[in-house]
Design an enzyme around this catalytic site. Sequence first.
Site, PDB file in Angstrom:
ATOM      1  N   GLU A  60      -4.877   2.304  -4.005  1.00  0.00           N
ATOM      2  CA  GLU A  60      -3.408   2.355  -3.967  1.00  0.00           C
ATOM      3  C   GLU A  60      -2.798   1.071  -3.427  1.00  0.00           C
ATOM      4  O   GLU A  60      -1.642   1.049  -3.016  1.00  0.00           O
ATOM      5  CB  GLU A  60      -2.947   3.551  -3.127  1.00  0.00           C
ATOM      6  CG  GLU A  60      -3.286   3.470  -1.648  1.00  0.00           C
ATOM      7  CD  GLU A  60      -4.655   4.044  -1.298  1.00  0.00           C
ATOM      8  OE1 GLU A  60      -4.848   4.436  -0.136  1.00  0.00           O
ATOM      9  OE2 GLU A  60      -5.540   4.095  -2.183  1.00  0.00           O
TER      10      GLU A  60
ATOM     11  N   ASP B  56       0.849  -1.186   0.000  1.00  0.00           N
ATOM     12  CA  ASP B  56       0.000   0.000   0.000  1.00  0.00           C
ATOM     13  C   ASP B  56       0.889   1.243   0.000  1.00  0.00           C
ATOM     14  O   ASP B  56       1.892   1.306   0.733  1.00  0.00           O
ATOM     15  CB  ASP B  56      -0.888  -0.013   1.251  1.00  0.00           C
ATOM     16  CG  ASP B  56      -1.831   1.167   1.312  1.00  0.00           C
ATOM     17  OD1 ASP B  56      -2.935   1.058   0.770  1.00  0.00           O
ATOM     18  OD2 ASP B  56      -1.447   2.202   1.893  1.00  0.00           O
ATOM     19  N   ILE B  57       0.545   2.224  -0.844  1.00  0.00           N
ATOM     20  CA  ILE B  57       1.311   3.476  -0.873  1.00  0.00           C
ATOM     21  C   ILE B  57       1.001   4.282   0.381  1.00  0.00           C
ATOM     22  O   ILE B  57      -0.163   4.538   0.691  1.00  0.00           O
ATOM     23  CB  ILE B  57       0.968   4.301  -2.130  1.00  0.00           C
ATOM     24  CG1 ILE B  57       1.314   3.507  -3.391  1.00  0.00           C
ATOM     25  CG2 ILE B  57       1.713   5.636  -2.120  1.00  0.00           C
ATOM     26  CD1 ILE B  57       0.912   4.199  -4.677  1.00  0.00           C
TER      27      ILE B  57
END
Length: 207
Positions: free
Chosen positions: A125, A82-83
Amino acid sequence: ELMARVRTHLKISYYQNALAQKNKELRQANETLLESKKQIERAARTDSLTQLLNRREMMNCIRQEHIRLKRSGRPFALALSDIDNFKQFNDRFGHDCGDSVLVSVSRIMRSAIRKQDLLARWGGEEFLFVFPETDLGGGKTVCEKIRESIANHVYEYKGRNLSVTMTFGVSLVPDHHKPIRDHIRNADTALYRGKQQGKNCVKTFAQ
C-alpha cells in the site's frame, strides 16, 4: 494460342491476388506481434493492479532524473506515501476490498499530479512520487492537496462507505552527490514520523 495466353494471364492474376492476400495477412500478423510486444513491455514497466509504474521502472526513472539534476542543478522532490490502517480493509472485507481501495486511491493521485511528475506503486500500500524541478515546500504543497482529496473522497464497496486516509513523507534531492536510496530513506523517515504523530498528514525531512 489465344486460349493459352488467356490461361497464362488468369494464372498471373490468381497468383497476384493470392500474393496480395498473403501480404495483407502478414501485415496483420506483424501488427498483432507489435501490439503484443508493446503490451509485454508495458506489463514489465507497470503494476498490474493499479497500472502505475512498478518499483523497477520507477528506479530507472529516478536515475534519469538524477542525471538531469547533475546537468541542470535543479533539485527535485520525492514523496513516499502509505494508506493508513490498510490491513483493516483486507481483514474486515477481504482482499478484493483492499484492491478496490488501491485502485481508487491510485486514480485520485494520478489525476492530481502534473504530466511530468512520476508515480509508482512502491510495494503493498506504499506509493512513491517524483516531482521534477520542485523544492521541498512545493512537494509538501502537492502532497497536502492529494492527501485532502483522498480524505474527502467517498469510497464505496458493496454498499459500504469506507473512510480512507494517507500519510506522506517528503524529501528533497538537492544535488547528485548522495545516492538515490539515501533520499528515499529520508522520505521514509518523514513518513514514519507522520505515522507516529497520528497519520493522515504530510511530513518533510529536514536536511
